[in-house]
Structures are given as C-alpha cells and as structure tokens.
Design a protein around this motif. Structure first.
Motif, mmCIF file in Angstrom:
data_model
loop_
_atom_site.group_PDB
_atom_site.id
_atom_site.type_symbol
_atom_site.label_atom_id
_atom_site.label_comp_id
_atom_site.label_asym_id
_atom_site.label_seq_id
_atom_site.Cartn_x
_atom_site.Cartn_y
_atom_site.Cartn_z
ATOM 1 N N PHE A 48 0.834 -1.209 0.000
ATOM 2 C CA PHE A 48 0.000 0.000 0.000
ATOM 3 C C PHE A 48 0.863 1.252 0.000
ATOM 4 O O PHE A 48 0.630 2.189 -0.780
ATOM 5 C CB PHE A 48 -0.911 -0.012 1.231
ATOM 6 C CG PHE A 48 -1.847 1.163 1.323
ATOM 7 C CD1 PHE A 48 -3.142 1.069 0.841
ATOM 8 C CD2 PHE A 48 -1.429 2.364 1.877
ATOM 9 C CE1 PHE A 48 -4.006 2.153 0.916
ATOM 10 C CE2 PHE A 48 -2.279 3.460 1.955
ATOM 11 C CZ PHE A 48 -3.568 3.348 1.477
ATOM 12 N N LEU A 49 1.867 1.301 0.882
ATOM 13 C CA LEU A 49 2.727 2.488 0.992
ATOM 14 C C LEU A 49 3.542 2.701 -0.273
ATOM 15 O O LEU A 49 3.693 3.839 -0.741
ATOM 16 C CB LEU A 49 3.654 2.347 2.202
ATOM 17 C CG LEU A 49 2.977 2.405 3.571
ATOM 18 C CD1 LEU A 49 3.974 2.061 4.684
ATOM 19 C CD2 LEU A 49 2.368 3.782 3.824
ATOM 20 N N ILE A 50 4.077 1.624 -0.849
ATOM 21 C CA ILE A 50 4.857 1.746 -2.081
ATOM 22 C C ILE A 50 3.988 2.269 -3.219
ATOM 23 O O ILE A 50 4.394 3.169 -3.975
ATOM 24 C CB ILE A 50 5.486 0.378 -2.447
ATOM 25 C CG1 ILE A 50 6.616 0.046 -1.461
ATOM 26 C CG2 ILE A 50 6.018 0.394 -3.883
ATOM 27 C CD1 ILE A 50 7.167 -1.361 -1.609
ATOM 28 N N ASP A 51 2.778 1.729 -3.347
ATOM 29 C CA ASP A 51 1.860 2.194 -4.403
ATOM 30 C C ASP A 51 1.510 3.658 -4.210
ATOM 31 O O ASP A 51 1.417 4.429 -5.179
ATOM 32 C CB ASP A 51 0.589 1.341 -4.411
ATOM 33 C CG ASP A 51 0.832 -0.075 -4.920
ATOM 34 O OD1 ASP A 51 1.903 -0.312 -5.509
ATOM 35 O OD2 ASP A 51 -0.042 -0.940 -4.706
ATOM 36 N N TRP A 52 1.300 4.058 -2.944
ATOM 37 C CA TRP A 52 0.944 5.458 -2.657
ATOM 38 C C TRP A 52 2.097 6.389 -2.993
ATOM 39 O O TRP A 52 1.899 7.457 -3.580
ATOM 40 C CB TRP A 52 0.547 5.598 -1.189
ATOM 41 C CG TRP A 52 0.180 7.007 -0.813
ATOM 42 C CD1 TRP A 52 -0.945 7.681 -1.174
ATOM 43 C CD2 TRP A 52 0.960 7.901 -0.017
ATOM 44 N NE1 TRP A 52 -0.923 8.956 -0.637
ATOM 45 C CE2 TRP A 52 0.232 9.110 0.071
ATOM 46 C CE3 TRP A 52 2.189 7.798 0.633
ATOM 47 C CZ2 TRP A 52 0.702 10.212 0.777
ATOM 48 C CZ3 TRP A 52 2.659 8.887 1.345
ATOM 49 C CH2 TRP A 52 1.923 10.084 1.409
ATOM 50 N N ILE A 53 3.309 6.006 -2.633
ATOM 51 C CA ILE A 53 4.481 6.830 -2.951
ATOM 52 C C ILE A 53 4.637 6.965 -4.461
ATOM 53 O O ILE A 53 4.863 8.057 -4.992
ATOM 54 C CB ILE A 53 5.757 6.216 -2.335
ATOM 55 C CG1 ILE A 53 5.707 6.276 -0.810
ATOM 56 C CG2 ILE A 53 7.008 6.955 -2.846
ATOM 57 C CD1 ILE A 53 6.823 5.498 -0.126
ATOM 58 N N ILE A 62 9.749 8.730 -10.587
ATOM 59 C CA ILE A 62 10.399 7.975 -9.523
ATOM 60 C C ILE A 62 9.579 6.724 -9.246
ATOM 61 O O ILE A 62 8.364 6.799 -9.051
ATOM 62 C CB ILE A 62 10.528 8.826 -8.236
ATOM 63 C CG1 ILE A 62 11.557 9.933 -8.452
ATOM 64 C CG2 ILE A 62 10.934 7.956 -7.039
ATOM 65 C CD1 ILE A 62 11.710 10.857 -7.256
ATOM 66 N N VAL A 63 10.237 5.574 -9.234
ATOM 67 C CA VAL A 63 9.559 4.316 -8.963
ATOM 68 C C VAL A 63 10.233 3.647 -7.770
ATOM 69 O O VAL A 63 11.415 3.302 -7.822
ATOM 70 C CB VAL A 63 9.598 3.364 -10.178
ATOM 71 C CG1 VAL A 63 8.921 2.044 -9.827
ATOM 72 C CG2 VAL A 63 8.922 4.006 -11.378
ATOM 73 N N ASP A 73 18.300 7.102 1.736
ATOM 74 C CA ASP A 73 19.247 8.183 1.433
ATOM 75 C C ASP A 73 18.597 9.563 1.397
ATOM 76 O O ASP A 73 19.278 10.565 1.192
ATOM 77 C CB ASP A 73 19.955 7.912 0.102
ATOM 78 C CG ASP A 73 18.988 7.833 -1.072
ATOM 79 O OD1 ASP A 73 17.757 7.924 -0.861
ATOM 80 O OD2 ASP A 73 19.467 7.663 -2.212
ATOM 81 N N GLY A 74 17.267 9.631 1.583
ATOM 82 C CA GLY A 74 16.592 10.927 1.660
ATOM 83 C C GLY A 74 16.044 11.458 0.358
ATOM 84 O O GLY A 74 15.253 12.411 0.359
ATOM 85 N N LEU A 75 16.414 10.870 -0.779
ATOM 86 C CA LEU A 75 15.969 11.404 -2.071
ATOM 87 C C LEU A 75 14.453 11.324 -2.225
ATOM 88 O O LEU A 75 13.785 12.309 -2.545
ATOM 89 C CB LEU A 75 16.665 10.649 -3.209
ATOM 90 C CG LEU A 75 16.416 11.193 -4.628
ATOM 91 C CD1 LEU A 75 17.642 10.956 -5.515
ATOM 92 C CD2 LEU A 75 15.195 10.529 -5.294
ATOM 93 N N HIS A 78 12.600 13.557 0.206
ATOM 94 C CA HIS A 78 12.658 14.963 -0.187
ATOM 95 C C HIS A 78 11.615 15.269 -1.265
ATOM 96 O O HIS A 78 10.911 16.284 -1.205
ATOM 97 C CB HIS A 78 14.061 15.301 -0.704
ATOM 98 C CG HIS A 78 14.258 16.758 -0.988
ATOM 99 N ND1 HIS A 78 15.166 17.238 -1.891
ATOM 100 C CD2 HIS A 78 13.615 17.854 -0.475
ATOM 101 C CE1 HIS A 78 15.101 18.562 -1.925
ATOM 102 N NE2 HIS A 78 14.165 18.956 -1.076
ATOM 103 N N HIS A 79 11.484 14.378 -2.241
ATOM 104 C CA HIS A 79 10.479 14.591 -3.294
ATOM 105 C C HIS A 79 9.063 14.541 -2.721
ATOM 106 O O HIS A 79 8.178 15.289 -3.176
ATOM 107 C CB HIS A 79 10.652 13.541 -4.400
ATOM 108 C CG HIS A 79 11.727 13.884 -5.385
ATOM 109 N ND1 HIS A 79 11.467 14.450 -6.607
ATOM 110 C CD2 HIS A 79 13.081 13.762 -5.313
ATOM 111 C CE1 HIS A 79 12.606 14.653 -7.263
ATOM 112 N NE2 HIS A 79 13.606 14.238 -6.497
ATOM 113 N N LEU A 80 8.831 13.682 -1.739
ATOM 114 C CA LEU A 80 7.521 13.660 -1.085
ATOM 115 C C LEU A 80 7.236 14.982 -0.387
ATOM 116 O O LEU A 80 6.098 15.492 -0.428
ATOM 117 C CB LEU A 80 7.448 12.512 -0.073
ATOM 118 C CG LEU A 80 7.266 11.099 -0.634
ATOM 119 C CD1 LEU A 80 7.369 10.073 0.482
ATOM 120 C CD2 LEU A 80 5.919 10.961 -1.347
#
Length: 321
Positions: A48-53, A62-63, A73-75, A78-80
């Motif tokens: 669920f979380l991966i699909d939402w991201i 970004i996948v 690593d924060g990338l 940061h985009h979120l």
C-alpha cells in the motif's frame, strides 16, 4: 531426543540470519521475528505504501520498489516533501557518500518532523540513524505518520502488528525481551488516542489547582489498589519516577506477578530507573493499555503530564474494579 528440537534449532538459525545480530556493548536493538516478516498484514501495508508513494511521485518518474532500500538516502523523502508539503530544501539531489546521505536525510527528517509537529521529546519511532541503516520498523512508522498527516482520510491497512525481540548487550551477556510493535491500529483506536491527548493537554491548561484535584484522585486510585502490598504513595511526582510503583500497580490491576528479575526493585541510578520505566511502558503497550506515546525519560525527569497520562489510562480501564 525431543522431536520438536530440530525445528526449534532451525527456527533459531533462521532468526539469527534474518536479524543479523551484531550489537555493541551497552546498546539496545529491536529486530523483527521472521514469522512477522512473512505476515500477510505486513505485506499489504508495504505494498500500500509503495503504491501510494509511486502514485504521488509519478510525474517525477520515480519508482519505489522497496521501502528500506529506496528511502534510506533521503531522495524519495525529499520529493515527497516537495509534493505533499510544498517544501524544497537546499540539499544535494543525489547524495552518493554515506556522510552526504546522512546530512541530507537529517535535513529532510528535520523538516518532516516540523510539518508533523513532533520532536525527539515525543519518543519518536524513527531517527536519521535508523532510517539510514534501513531499519524496517522505523521506516514503516515514519511513512505511516507521513501518510496519515497529509492524507488523513486514506484507508491504511488496519491492525498491522509485528512480533519483535528487543536485544540488549551488557557485561553479563545478551538480554532479550519480546515486544509487540503496533504499526497501525483501528481507526476508532487512533481517534481515542487523539482524544486522550486533547483531554490531558486541556487539563494542564486549566491551571495547577485543577491538575492537583486530578492528581489527588489518581493517588487515591493507586493507593486503593496497592493496599494489599502495604505500599502508600504520598508524592505524586517523585515516587512514580523510578517506575517501581507503576510496575506493582500494573501487576495488581492485571492480576499477575511480575518477576523481580525483570526490573530493579530499588533502582540506584538513572540508568536503572530508565530501564524500569521503559519496561513498564512496554507492559502497557503489549496489553493495549497505553493510549498515547510516552517518552520514558520524561517520567524519570518527573514530568507531571507524562505521569498523569499513564495513570489516567489505567484509571479509565480499572476505576470500577
């Protein structure tokens, strides 16, 4: 030989391999039991979380395929922040070295915590070191908190609970204790937690006289149930700060004996007090009695609000006993 012994040995070997236990002296580590790693509830939550991201960051191409491998690593975080909070930090887009990643991640998490209106004093379940070390428990807690904050009506998978083992290394060897780690609960339980927080916060806004009235009522409740043990509490703050009274109270209310090997009956320093309070909070969490996150250090430091929160949870359930 007991026929169950080979299975037990195999299970232990599997656990050692999955946990990769390597704990320095004096540190505590929380690891997930292998059986929980294979649970359907955990798999549903991670999916669920991966699909939402991925849906949120689709326009950035970004996948995410793994929460711990892609968020450490924060990338992605940061985009979120950019999409959900409208915040863009002055950090490297892609940090390659470990030190650069940690610096970026610290900045990103600092902004996340600010948006979530939480601090380290709130006994957070995540920090920079845990996320960067790809700790699944910390990463799940962080992503669930972010999801709830920015999409409060989203239907997260409910009742995701992990069986964990807390390992602590001291001069005598490795101490272990089992713990149930609740990642998500039911919606009504989460609403009750918010209600609990609001109730205690509002109480302390009313002034010291009102707080004293509640403290006296809680003292009466405590002393009534500890009467059989010959224990009397007179000082609301100091006598609760080492965790002993609360541990005895939980045993009386829940109807079982807590072995003296589990805690320090006469703690001599702050470390032993902190052990007692942490152990007491784990007891409350395991039995679903704690409705609000408590920092053990706050209790040791004689924070009256933390003490009232704990006793109020017990009072609410057992006031008619």
């Amino acid at each position: 030989m007991d026929s169950s012994l080979p299975n037990l040995v195999a299970e232990f070997e599997e656990f050692k391999e999955s946990a990769k236990i390597d704990i320095p002296l004096g540190e505590r580590r929380k690891v997930i039991q292998p059986s929980s790693l294979k649970s359907r509830q955990l798999e549903e939550l991670m999916t669920f979380l991966i699909d939402w991201i991925n849906a949120t960051l689709k326009q950035d191409h970004i996948v995410v395929q793994s929460l711990v491998e892609d968020l450490y690593d924060g990338l992605v975080l940061h985009h979120l922040l950019v999409h959900l909070g409208g915040v863009k930090l002055d950090v490297e887009e892609i940090a390659l070295s470990s030190s650069a990643q940690k610096k970026k991640l610290a900045a990103v998490l600092g902004q996340v915590n600010q948006l979530l209106q939480v601090t380290e004093d709130d006994n957070l379940n995540w920090n920079m070191d845990l996320i960067h070390s790809k700790d699944l428990i910390a990463t799940l807690h962080l992503m669930v908190a972010i999801t709830k904050h920015f999409r409060p009506n989203i239907a997260l998978p409910e009742n995701v609970c992990l069986e964990t083992l807390i390992l602590e290394v001291d001069k005598t060897g490795i101490k272990t204790s089992k713990h149930l780690e609740y990642i998500t609960g039911k919606r009504n339980e989460e609403q009750n937690q918010g209600s609990e927080a609001d109730t205690i916060n509002e109480l302390f806004k009313l002034g010291p006289d009102k707080v004293k009235v509640v403290q006296q009522a809680l003292l009466h409740f405590v002393n009534r149930h500890l009467l059989k043990l010959g224990v009397t509490v007179n000082d609301f703050s100091a006598q609760f700060s080492n965790g002993v009274i609360m541990i005895l109270l939980i045993g009386q209310l829940e109807g079982y004996f807590i072995h003296l090997s589990e805690y320090y009956l006469r703690p001599s320093d702050e470390k032993e007090k902190l052990h007692n309070v942490s152990f007491m909070l784990e007891l409350l969490k395991d039995r679903g009695l704690l409705n609000y996150p408590i920092n053990p250090q706050d209790v040791v430091n004689v924070d009256p609000k933390a003490t009232v929160r704990i006793l109020h949870c017990l009072f609410t359930k057992y006031k008619d006993k």
